[in-house]
Design a protein around this motif. Structure first.
Motif, mmCIF file in Angstrom:
data_model
loop_
_atom_site.group_PDB
_atom_site.id
_atom_site.type_symbol
_atom_site.label_atom_id
_atom_site.label_comp_id
_atom_site.label_asym_id
_atom_site.label_seq_id
_atom_site.Cartn_x
_atom_site.Cartn_y
_atom_site.Cartn_z
ATOM 1 N N ASP A 90 0.840 -1.246 -0.116
ATOM 2 C CA ASP A 90 0.016 0.045 -0.064
ATOM 3 C C ASP A 90 1.041 1.261 -0.142
ATOM 4 N N ALA A 91 0.262 2.212 -0.846
ATOM 5 C CA ALA A 91 1.154 3.533 -0.961
ATOM 6 C C ALA A 91 0.782 4.406 0.438
ATOM 7 N N HIS A 92 1.862 5.071 0.715
ATOM 8 C CA HIS A 92 1.701 5.915 2.114
ATOM 9 C C HIS A 92 2.757 7.136 1.739
ATOM 10 N N THR A 93 2.484 8.418 2.359
ATOM 11 C CA THR A 93 3.494 9.419 2.396
ATOM 12 C C THR A 93 3.883 9.787 3.819
ATOM 13 N N LEU A 94 5.145 9.387 4.211
ATOM 14 C CA LEU A 94 5.879 9.733 5.353
ATOM 15 C C LEU A 94 6.968 10.713 5.403
ATOM 16 N N LEU A 95 6.970 11.719 6.049
ATOM 17 C CA LEU A 95 7.820 12.775 6.127
ATOM 18 C C LEU A 95 8.162 13.221 4.856
ATOM 19 N N GLY A 96 7.205 13.167 4.098
ATOM 20 C CA GLY A 96 7.289 13.823 2.683
ATOM 21 C C GLY A 96 7.895 12.666 1.736
ATOM 22 N N TYR A 97 8.129 11.699 2.096
ATOM 23 C CA TYR A 97 8.434 10.538 1.150
ATOM 24 C C TYR A 97 7.476 9.560 0.784
ATOM 25 N N ALA A 98 7.402 9.018 -0.419
ATOM 26 C CA ALA A 98 6.370 8.181 -0.854
ATOM 27 C C ALA A 98 6.998 6.696 -0.554
ATOM 28 N N VAL A 99 6.331 6.128 0.188
ATOM 29 C CA VAL A 99 6.599 4.806 0.651
ATOM 30 C C VAL A 99 5.683 3.621 0.435
ATOM 31 N N LEU A 100 6.133 2.407 0.051
ATOM 32 C CA LEU A 100 5.368 1.246 -0.340
ATOM 33 C C LEU A 100 5.365 0.517 0.972
ATOM 34 N N LEU A 101 4.331 -0.201 1.815
ATOM 35 C CA LEU A 101 4.317 -0.995 2.970
ATOM 36 C C LEU A 101 3.521 -2.155 2.573
ATOM 37 N N SER A 102 4.000 -3.158 3.138
ATOM 38 C CA SER A 102 3.088 -4.297 3.084
ATOM 39 C C SER A 102 3.055 -4.919 4.733
ATOM 40 N N ALA A 103 1.677 -5.408 4.788
ATOM 41 C CA ALA A 103 1.229 -5.701 6.332
ATOM 42 C C ALA A 103 1.894 -6.931 6.560
ATOM 43 N N ARG A 104 2.369 -7.785 5.795
ATOM 44 C CA ARG A 104 3.232 -8.828 5.699
ATOM 45 C C ARG A 104 4.467 -8.701 6.405
ATOM 46 N N HIS A 105 4.995 -7.909 6.297
ATOM 47 C CA HIS A 105 6.368 -7.478 6.626
ATOM 48 C C HIS A 105 6.078 -6.963 8.130
ATOM 49 N N GLY A 106 5.067 -6.178 8.410
ATOM 50 C CA GLY A 106 4.769 -6.108 10.006
ATOM 51 C C GLY A 106 4.763 -7.824 10.814
ATOM 52 N N GLU A 107 4.059 -8.526 10.046
ATOM 53 C CA GLU A 107 4.020 -9.819 10.786
ATOM 54 C C GLU A 107 5.646 -10.492 11.147
ATOM 55 N N TRP A 108 6.308 -10.312 10.033
ATOM 56 C CA TRP A 108 7.693 -10.665 9.936
ATOM 57 C C TRP A 108 8.554 -9.923 10.925
ATOM 58 N N LEU A 109 8.233 -8.862 11.129
ATOM 59 C CA LEU A 109 9.097 -7.954 12.172
ATOM 60 C C LEU A 109 8.699 -8.242 13.777
ATOM 61 N N ARG A 110 7.197 -8.372 13.715
ATOM 62 C CA ARG A 110 7.024 -8.978 15.133
ATOM 63 C C ARG A 110 7.452 -10.012 15.552
ATOM 64 N N GLU A 111 7.727 -11.075 14.714
ATOM 65 C CA GLU A 111 8.096 -12.341 15.097
ATOM 66 C C GLU A 111 9.787 -12.143 15.355
ATOM 67 N N LEU A 112 10.483 -11.697 14.501
ATOM 68 C CA LEU A 112 11.929 -11.125 14.608
ATOM 69 C C LEU A 112 12.042 -10.312 15.839
ATOM 70 N N ALA A 113 11.231 -9.367 16.287
ATOM 71 C CA ALA A 113 11.450 -8.668 17.340
ATOM 72 C C ALA A 113 11.591 -9.437 18.935
ATOM 73 N N GLY A 114 10.870 -10.649 18.706
ATOM 74 C CA GLY A 114 10.865 -11.682 19.777
ATOM 75 C C GLY A 114 12.339 -12.246 20.191
ATOM 76 N N THR A 115 13.191 -12.252 19.222
ATOM 77 C CA THR A 115 14.422 -12.713 19.416
ATOM 78 C C THR A 115 15.509 -11.991 19.278
ATOM 79 N N TYR A 116 15.328 -10.689 18.445
ATOM 80 C CA TYR A 116 16.588 -9.705 18.358
ATOM 81 C C TYR A 116 15.856 -8.232 18.769
ATOM 82 N N ASP A 117 17.049 -7.388 18.902
ATOM 83 C CA ASP A 117 16.656 -5.930 19.129
ATOM 84 C C ASP A 117 16.885 -5.264 17.749
#
Length: 74
Positions: free
Chosen positions: A26-53
């Protein structure tokens, strides 16, 4: 013992330059930047945060985790 660090390159990796339209981004604008984000990445990052900082490498500075995995930073 502290968790090991995981350095995340956001720009061009989690925020790809040109994903296929069916890739689930999905396209978003953050701090003046056009970015593309995937909800699937959020799921992966939550899992990684359990093991890593997670350490964020991005031009969005400290707001990237707030948009990628907001529930980890409430």
């Amino acid at each position: 013992m502290p968790k090991p660090l995981l350095f995340l390159d956001v720009d061009g990796v989690l925020n790809p330059v040109c994903p296929h339209p069916d890739a689930g981004f999905d396209a978003h604008t953050l701090l003046g930047y056009a970015v593309l984000l995937s909800a699937r990445h959020g799921e992966w990052l939550r899992e990684l945060a359990g093991t890593y900082d997670l350490v964020w490498a991005t031009t969005w500075r400290n707001v990237s985790p707030l948009h990628l995995v907001p529930d980890l930073w409430k």
